[in-house]
Design an enzyme around this catalytic site. Structure first.
Site, PDB file in Angstrom:
ATOM      1  N   ARG A  29      18.371   7.933  -2.144  1.00 40.47           N
ATOM      2  CA  ARG A  29      19.311   7.166  -2.974  1.00 40.47           C
ATOM      3  C   ARG A  29      20.550   7.972  -3.375  1.00 40.47           C
ATOM      4  NH1 ARG A  29      15.035   8.298  -6.708  1.00 40.47           N
ATOM      5  NH2 ARG A  29      15.809   9.393  -8.551  1.00 40.47           N
ATOM      6  N   ALA A  75      12.937   6.083 -12.704  1.00 42.49           N
ATOM      7  CA  ALA A  75      11.909   6.864 -12.003  1.00 42.49           C
ATOM      8  C   ALA A  75      10.783   7.170 -12.985  1.00 42.49           C
ATOM      9  CB  ALA A  75      12.517   8.153 -11.454  1.00 42.49           C
ATOM     10  N   LYS A 124       2.863   4.309   1.210  1.00 42.37           N
ATOM     11  CA  LYS A 124       3.683   4.547   2.409  1.00 42.37           C
ATOM     12  C   LYS A 124       3.871   3.287   3.261  1.00 42.37           C
ATOM     13  CE  LYS A 124       4.443   8.883   1.650  1.00 42.37           C
ATOM     14  NZ  LYS A 124       5.790   9.325   1.289  1.00 42.37           N
ATOM     15  N   HIS A 179      12.603  10.544  -2.456  1.00 45.38           N
ATOM     16  CA  HIS A 179      13.234   9.399  -3.108  1.00 45.38           C
ATOM     17  C   HIS A 179      14.660   9.737  -3.565  1.00 45.38           C
ATOM     18  CE1 HIS A 179       9.898   6.355  -3.779  1.00 45.38           C
ATOM     19  NE2 HIS A 179       9.313   7.336  -3.113  1.00 45.38           N
ATOM     20  N   GLY A 215       6.436   1.255   2.909  1.00 51.43           N
ATOM     21  CA  GLY A 215       7.862   0.956   3.023  1.00 51.43           C
ATOM     22  C   GLY A 215       8.384   0.119   1.876  1.00 51.43           C
ATOM     23  N   GLU A 229      14.846   9.013 -15.820  1.00 49.65           N
ATOM     24  CA  GLU A 229      13.468   9.430 -15.634  1.00 49.65           C
ATOM     25  C   GLU A 229      12.701   9.144 -16.921  1.00 49.65           C
ATOM     26  OE1 GLU A 229      13.318  13.488 -14.365  1.00 49.65           O
ATOM     27  OE2 GLU A 229      14.274  13.063 -12.433  1.00 49.65           O
ATOM     28  N   GLY A 232       0.815  -1.204   0.000  1.00 48.92           N
ATOM     29  CA  GLY A 232       0.000   0.000   0.000  1.00 48.92           C
ATOM     30  C   GLY A 232       0.852   1.259   0.000  1.00 48.92           C
ATOM     31  N   GLY A 290       7.871   8.581 -12.159  1.00 51.12           N
ATOM     32  CA  GLY A 290       7.087   9.746 -11.745  1.00 51.12           C
ATOM     33  C   GLY A 290       7.608  11.002 -12.410  1.00 51.12           C
ATOM     34  N   SER A 349       9.253   0.944  -1.245  1.00 47.16           N
ATOM     35  CA  SER A 349      10.396   1.514  -1.972  1.00 47.16           C
ATOM     36  C   SER A 349      11.683   1.370  -1.170  1.00 47.16           C
ATOM     37  CB  SER A 349      10.145   2.988  -2.301  1.00 47.16           C
ATOM     38  OG  SER A 349       9.106   3.115  -3.239  1.00 47.16           O
TER      39      SER A 349
END
Length: 198
Positions: free
Chosen positions: A56, A34, A13, A52, A15, A65, A11, A36, A17
């Site tokens: 990293r 990425a 948030k 994010h 964890g 991206e 779901g 997004g 990622s």
């Protein structure tokens, strides 16, 4: 070297990622894909992307991206592993690309075009998205590369109120099922705790 596909679902948030990133911490030559990609200013999205990026930054990973032609990118490069974060955003972007073209062809506003989508229209955009994912999996196999895909587990809540979110929910779920079938390993992350399903 044989390819490997790992799917990490959970779901918002949850964890997922963080877990996906930690699973690749021992690998030096990693490319973070990425999906997004911001097309318009969005403070909430900017904050997510910034979080994010900061997480990293110390890893010295390459970042790409993109959400289109991921298969072509994989074919043209070679890394120890890819981390694609996330599948849901890639699907959303491909869906809206298709919807924008459809709206322009029919001389409609975007929301009206989506609201008027027929079952054939929905099938067409779904197949386009399924084919994009099939090409990604095939590219990994053909090049012997590995990928961890982060996705959102959908359908655990109430039925969405709008047609467009119901269409997207259904496509997310179908892609997740296809990826889970193709994956070597599948993890479901709940409250930061990963559970291995496959």
């Amino acid at each position: 070297m044989s390819s490997e596909l790992v799917l990490v679902t959970g779901g918002a948030k949850s964890g997922k990622s963080v877990f996906a990133e930690q699973s690749l911490s021992a690998r030096a030559h990693v490319c973070y894909i990425a999906t997004g990609v911001m097309k318009q200013p969005d403070p909430e999205m900017q904050l997510r992307i910034k979080t994010h990026q900061e997480r990293r930054a110390a890893k010295n990973w390459a970042t790409e991206e993109r959400y289109s032609d991921v298969a072509g990118f994989i074919t043209a490069h070679h890394y120890d592993s890819y981390l694609l974060d996330d599948a849901t955003m890639l699907i959303t972007n491909l869906f809206y690309n298709h919807a924008v073209k459809m709206a322009a062809e029919r001389h409609l506003e975007l929301d009206d075009a989506i609201e008027q989508m027929t079952s054939d229209d929905i099938d067409q955009v779904s197949q386009t998205i399924f084919e994009a994912w099939h090409r990604i999996v095939e590219a990994l196999i053909a090049t012997g590369q590995s990928m961890v895909v982060v996705t959102n587990e959908t359908g655990l809540g109430i039925v969405p109120a709008t047609k467009q979110t119901r269409i997207l929910r259904d496509i997310y779920g179908q892609v997740n099922q296809r990826l889970a079938q193709a994956a070597d390993h599948v993890y479901f992350v709940v409250s930061g705790l990963p559970q291995q399903l496959k």
